[in-house]
Scaffold this motif. Structure first.
Motif, short mmCIF file in Angstrom:
data_model
loop_
_atom_site.label_atom_id
_atom_site.label_comp_id
_atom_site.label_asym_id
_atom_site.label_seq_id
_atom_site.Cartn_x
_atom_site.Cartn_y
_atom_site.Cartn_z
N SER A 70 66.68 14.77 61.34
CA SER A 70 65.97 13.95 62.31
C SER A 70 64.50 13.77 61.96
CB SER A 70 66.10 14.55 63.72
OG SER A 70 65.51 15.84 63.76
N PRO A 74 63.61 9.65 59.08
CA PRO A 74 62.52 8.74 59.48
C PRO A 74 61.34 8.74 58.51
CG PRO A 74 63.32 9.93 61.38
CD PRO A 74 63.96 10.56 60.17
N SER A 77 61.05 6.19 55.76
CA SER A 77 60.57 4.84 56.06
C SER A 77 59.25 4.55 55.35
CB SER A 77 60.42 4.63 57.56
OG SER A 77 59.41 5.47 58.08
N ILE A 113 56.37 11.99 64.12
CA ILE A 113 57.65 12.69 63.91
C ILE A 113 57.45 14.00 63.15
CG2 ILE A 113 59.79 12.56 62.56
CD1 ILE A 113 60.05 9.69 63.52
#
Length: 115
Positions: A70, A74, A77, A113
Motif C-alpha cells: 500500500s 503508490p 507513480s 503516503i
C-alpha cells in the motif's frame, strides 16, 4: 532496522528506469522506417528500453520486500514525474500548467503516503 537511503535509492532506480525504458521504446519505435519484426530486432533503442523495463521490474520486486504494498505501489507513480521531465527534454514536449500541477500533486501524494 530499515535503511531508508537504500529504499530511496531502489525507488529512484525503479521509477527512473521504468520511465527511461518507456521513452527508449518510444524513441526506437519513432526511428523505425516501417513496422516489422526485422526492423524492431535491429533497433538498439528497443533493446535498451527492454533492459530498462526489466531492471525496473526487478528493483520493484526488491522494493516490495522492504515496503508494504500500500506504500510501495503508490510510490511507483513517481515514474510519471520522470516521464514528464524526460519527455520535455528529449522529445521537446510542452509543459502545460496541468502537467506541472499533476507532477506537483503526485509528489505531494507520494510524500503523504510515505509518512
Amino acid at each position: 532496522m530499515i535503511d531508508y537511503a537504500a529504499i530511496l535509492t531502489i525507488l529512484v532506480v525503479t521509477t527512473f528506469s521504468g520511465s527511461a525504458g518507456a521513452l527508449a521504446l518510444k524513441k526506437g519505435m519513432n526511428d523505425l522506417p516501417k513496422l516489422s519484426l526485422n526492423s524492431v530486432l535491429k533497433n538498439g533503442w528497443i533493446y535498451l528500453g527492454s533492459f530498462l523495463y526489466i531492471l525496473s521490474a526487478i528493483t520493484n520486486i526488491i522494493l516490495l520486500k522492504f515496503l508494504d504494498y500500500s506504500i510501495a505501489f503508490p510510490m511507483t507513480s513517481l515514474t510519471y514525474v520522470w516521464t514528464v521531465i524526460i519527455s520535455y527534454f528529449i522529445f521537446k514536449e510542452s509543459l502545460s500548467f496541468r502537467k506541472v500541477l499533476a507532477v506537483i500533486l503526485i509528489i505531494i501524494g507520494v510524500f503523504i503516503i510515505s509518512q
